[in-house]
Scaffold this motif. Structure first.
Motif, PDB file in Angstrom:
ATOM      1  N   MET A  10      28.296  43.804  40.608  1.00  0.00           N
ATOM      2  CA  MET A  10      26.633  44.029  40.472  1.00  0.00           C
ATOM      3  C   MET A  10      25.927  42.961  39.462  1.00  0.00           C
ATOM      4  SD  MET A  10      26.813  48.032  40.492  1.00  0.00           S
ATOM      5  CE  MET A  10      25.235  48.630  39.972  1.00  0.00           C
ATOM      6  N   GLU A  11      26.636  42.871  38.523  1.00  0.00           N
ATOM      7  CA  GLU A  11      26.108  42.126  37.110  1.00  0.00           C
ATOM      8  C   GLU A  11      26.820  40.644  37.157  1.00  0.00           C
ATOM      9  OE1 GLU A  11      23.638  42.086  35.193  1.00  0.00           O
ATOM     10  OE2 GLU A  11      23.015  43.851  36.255  1.00  0.00           O
ATOM     11  N   ALA A  12      27.489  40.376  38.254  1.00  0.00           N
ATOM     12  CA  ALA A  12      28.452  39.110  38.437  1.00  0.00           C
ATOM     13  C   ALA A  12      29.103  38.825  37.173  1.00  0.00           C
ATOM     14  CB  ALA A  12      27.326  38.053  38.814  1.00  0.00           C
ATOM     15  N   LEU A  13      29.808  39.750  36.542  1.00  0.00           N
ATOM     16  CA  LEU A  13      30.341  39.891  35.076  1.00  0.00           C
ATOM     17  C   LEU A  13      31.838  39.432  35.536  1.00  0.00           C
ATOM     18  CD1 LEU A  13      29.933  40.434  32.162  1.00  0.00           C
ATOM     19  CD2 LEU A  13      30.983  42.358  32.528  1.00  0.00           C
ATOM     20  N   THR A  39      27.022  41.480  46.524  1.00  0.00           N
ATOM     21  CA  THR A  39      26.637  42.730  45.764  1.00  0.00           C
ATOM     22  C   THR A  39      25.554  42.285  44.720  1.00  0.00           C
ATOM     23  OG1 THR A  39      29.032  43.337  45.970  1.00  0.00           O
ATOM     24  CG2 THR A  39      27.815  44.456  44.374  1.00  0.00           C
ATOM     25  N   HIS A  40      25.600  41.082  43.951  1.00  0.00           N
ATOM     26  CA  HIS A  40      24.749  40.949  42.875  1.00  0.00           C
ATOM     27  C   HIS A  40      23.374  40.747  43.526  1.00  0.00           C
ATOM     28  CE1 HIS A  40      23.394  39.111  39.029  1.00  0.00           C
ATOM     29  NE2 HIS A  40      22.715  38.129  40.008  1.00  0.00           N
ATOM     30  N   TYR A  41      23.279  39.923  44.403  1.00  0.00           N
ATOM     31  CA  TYR A  41      21.984  39.702  45.055  1.00  0.00           C
ATOM     32  C   TYR A  41      21.318  41.034  45.528  1.00  0.00           C
ATOM     33  CZ  TYR A  41      23.132  34.832  44.957  1.00  0.00           C
ATOM     34  OH  TYR A  41      23.694  33.699  44.624  1.00  0.00           O
ATOM     35  N   ALA A  42      22.037  41.971  46.322  1.00  0.00           N
ATOM     36  CA  ALA A  42      21.476  43.052  46.593  1.00  0.00           C
ATOM     37  C   ALA A  42      21.025  44.047  45.548  1.00  0.00           C
ATOM     38  CB  ALA A  42      22.606  43.914  47.657  1.00  0.00           C
ATOM     39  N   PHE A  43      21.850  43.935  44.382  1.00  0.00           N
ATOM     40  CA  PHE A  43      21.477  44.708  43.356  1.00  0.00           C
ATOM     41  C   PHE A  43      19.971  44.353  42.755  1.00  0.00           C
ATOM     42  CE2 PHE A  43      22.083  45.502  38.886  1.00  0.00           C
ATOM     43  CZ  PHE A  43      21.967  46.819  38.747  1.00  0.00           C
ATOM     44  N   ILE A  90      12.624  45.563  43.291  1.00  0.00           N
ATOM     45  CA  ILE A  90      11.514  46.280  43.964  1.00  0.00           C
ATOM     46  C   ILE A  90      11.424  47.662  43.371  1.00  0.00           C
ATOM     47  CG2 ILE A  90      11.276  47.526  46.379  1.00  0.00           C
ATOM     48  CD1 ILE A  90      12.805  45.075  47.624  1.00  0.00           C
ATOM     49  N   GLY A  91      12.432  48.196  42.656  1.00  0.00           N
ATOM     50  CA  GLY A  91      12.142  49.393  42.085  1.00  0.00           C
ATOM     51  C   GLY A  91      11.267  49.370  41.120  1.00  0.00           C
ATOM     52  N   VAL A  93      23.782  48.422  50.535  1.00  0.00           N
ATOM     53  CA  VAL A  93      24.748  47.175  50.570  1.00  0.00           C
ATOM     54  C   VAL A  93      25.752  47.032  49.236  1.00  0.00           C
ATOM     55  CG1 VAL A  93      25.029  44.833  50.305  1.00  0.00           C
ATOM     56  CG2 VAL A  93      23.343  45.807  51.891  1.00  0.00           C
ATOM     57  N   VAL A  94      24.828  47.327  48.057  1.00  0.00           N
ATOM     58  CA  VAL A  94      25.797  47.617  46.927  1.00  0.00           C
ATOM     59  C   VAL A  94      26.694  48.561  46.917  1.00  0.00           C
ATOM     60  CG1 VAL A  94      25.553  48.114  44.282  1.00  0.00           C
ATOM     61  CG2 VAL A  94      23.607  46.734  45.331  1.00  0.00           C
TER      62      VAL A  94
END
Length: 444
Positions: free
Chosen positions: A252-255, A316-320, A326-327, A373-374
């Motif tokens: 999610m954070e591309a860590l 995953t990162h882009y979807a997150f 948007i939120g 997606v995430v």
């Protein structure tokens, strides 16, 4: 397209299509019930007409959701037979209960649609509430089944065998509450903003303004309250994912590297070959706090996870990022709306605010889809996290690509039909007040 990708694509398409209609079916009945209650208390015929208009929309979405949901249930068995062979006896309970909730919802909707002037007025209102409660329960039960895939429980896995099965423990797994809470708030946010946005558009076009203003206020309050609560739910979900699925959080954070403290990335372009992110804004220590409630905590990166268990990081990162972005925007709109209410300003005079709601019509559902997606891509390569890989569960039957193309055509056709029916339904809203009379009621 190979059969494995085709099977995953078909499942993704089916879920992405169905989730919109299931969320509307969970939320719209509550809007309908509020409007119905206002009619019973005030005897204002406008609320009665609004209730009837919304109930027709609920019926359209219910029918479409029933069709797409039935197709999904067949796809689980046809596309993923090995998964259902092992998982069916374990997490079958929420699916069976969901079926019961669905039938209750269908019966209650029938009573409501055909009960006008035939049933006791309060019992009639109660049947509308049953539609909403059973729809909400149905959604929560399905999410509980999905949560089990992210947090398997209720069995012992010994030498490839699933033993000591406990369906209750499987249903109430460690992920079910956080996922259900986040999903329910997302459903109210997305549907509320979509409905409010449609009515805001009608207000801006000066069509049946008094009617649409009443509808707008009901939907907007639900949407904005849910949008304000969503970040709290997101924080709970992030901390839960950090404990159970560190690979998903890292994706999610591309860590790519374990860090202490770990920064929160905003934006950025992921290079999966080089395992790097460029162009991102970094907030020092924010990911550590998000994951563990401590700005100096260590966050596990993908370097501590076997490479064959890495999720697709870029998707995953882009979807997150889309979901969170948007939120945040919807949160801003919600705060602005409530500030306008506190100041007792006329919504008609705040045309820019109504335009923001129009802009938000698709945004909630885009965030909803990105969130799924995430959830789903971030779990890969597992269909049952840590136990069964997705590739091992797919059907050996050839020709899945053709099935994917056929289902794509079906869903596209259904989308066109539903859009046409809704457009016609909105056009049929009667003019109950002329412009002069309606202007006397336009207060926020």
């Amino acid at each position: 397209m190979d059969d494995f990708i085709a099977a995953r694509s078909q499942m993704a398409l089916s879920l992405g299509f169905h989730i919109i209609f299931s969320c509307i079916g969970m939320v719209m009945p509550f809007f309908m019930a509020v409007s119905h209650y206002k009619w019973l208390k005030t005897n204002d015929e406008m609320y009665k007409n609004l209730t009837k208009a919304w109930s027709k929309g609920v019926a359209i979405f219910f029918a479409t959701g029933a069709v797409s949901g039935t197709m999904l249930s067949f796809e689980l068995g046809l596309l993923w037979p090995k998964f259902m062979d092992h998982a069916g006896p374990i997490f079958g309970m929420p699916f069976s209960l969901e079926g019961t909730a669905f039938f209750i919802e269908a019966i209650a909707l029938g009573f409501f649609l055909y009960g006008w002037n035939k049933l006791n007025k309060w019992f009639h209102w109660f049947t509308g509430m049953v539609v909403g409660v059973s729809g909400l329960a149905s959604g929560i039960l399905v999410v509980a089944a999905n949560a089990w895939m992210n947090s398997p429980a209720g069995f012992d896995f010994v030498n490839g065998q699933y033993l000591n099965i406990d369906p209750i423990q499987a249903m109430f797994n460690k992920a079910w509450f956080t996922q259900a809470l986040h999903m329910c708030l997302a459903a109210f946010t997305a549907t509320g903003f979509a409905v409010a946005g449609v009515h805001a558009l009608m207000i801006l076009r000066d069509r049946n303004t008094y009617f649409h203003l009443k509808a707008f206020k009901i939907a907007a309050v639900f949407a904005c309250i849910a949008a304000l609560l969503q970040p709290l739910s997101g924080d709970i979900s992030a901390k839960d994912v950090a404990k159970r699925q560190p690979a998903k959080l890292a994706a999610m954070e591309a860590l790519y590297k374990t860090e202490k403290p770990a920064p929160l990335l905003i934006g950025g372009i992921v290079n999966e070959k080089d395992k790097s992110v460029t162009g991102a804004i970094k907030i020092p220590g924010a990911l550590s706090f998000l994951a563990h409630g401590n700005f100096k905590a260590e966050v596990k990166g993908l370097d501590q996870i076997p490479e064959n268990e890495h999720p697709p990081v870029a998707i995953t990162h882009y979807a997150f990022q889309i979901m969170v972005g948007i939120g945040t925007l919807l949160l801003f709109i919600s705060l602005t709306y409530f500030f306008t209410l506190l100041k007792k300003k006329s919504l008609i005079e705040k045309r820019w605010l109504l335009k923001l709601f129009v802009l938000a019509i698709p945004l909630g559902y885009l965030a909803l889809e990105a969130g799924w997606v995430v959830t789903e891509v971030g779990r890969q390569p597992w269909i049952i996290y840590g136990i069964m890989r997705t590739r091992d569960a797919v059907t050996p039957m050839p020709g899945i690509a053709y099935s994917f193309y056929i289902f794509t055509a079906i869903y596209l056709s259904l989308s066109i039909i539903v859009t046409f029916l809704l457009y016609r339904q909105i056009k049929m809203v009667p003019v109950l007040y002329d412009k002069v009379e309606s202007n006397t009621h336009l207060h926020s």
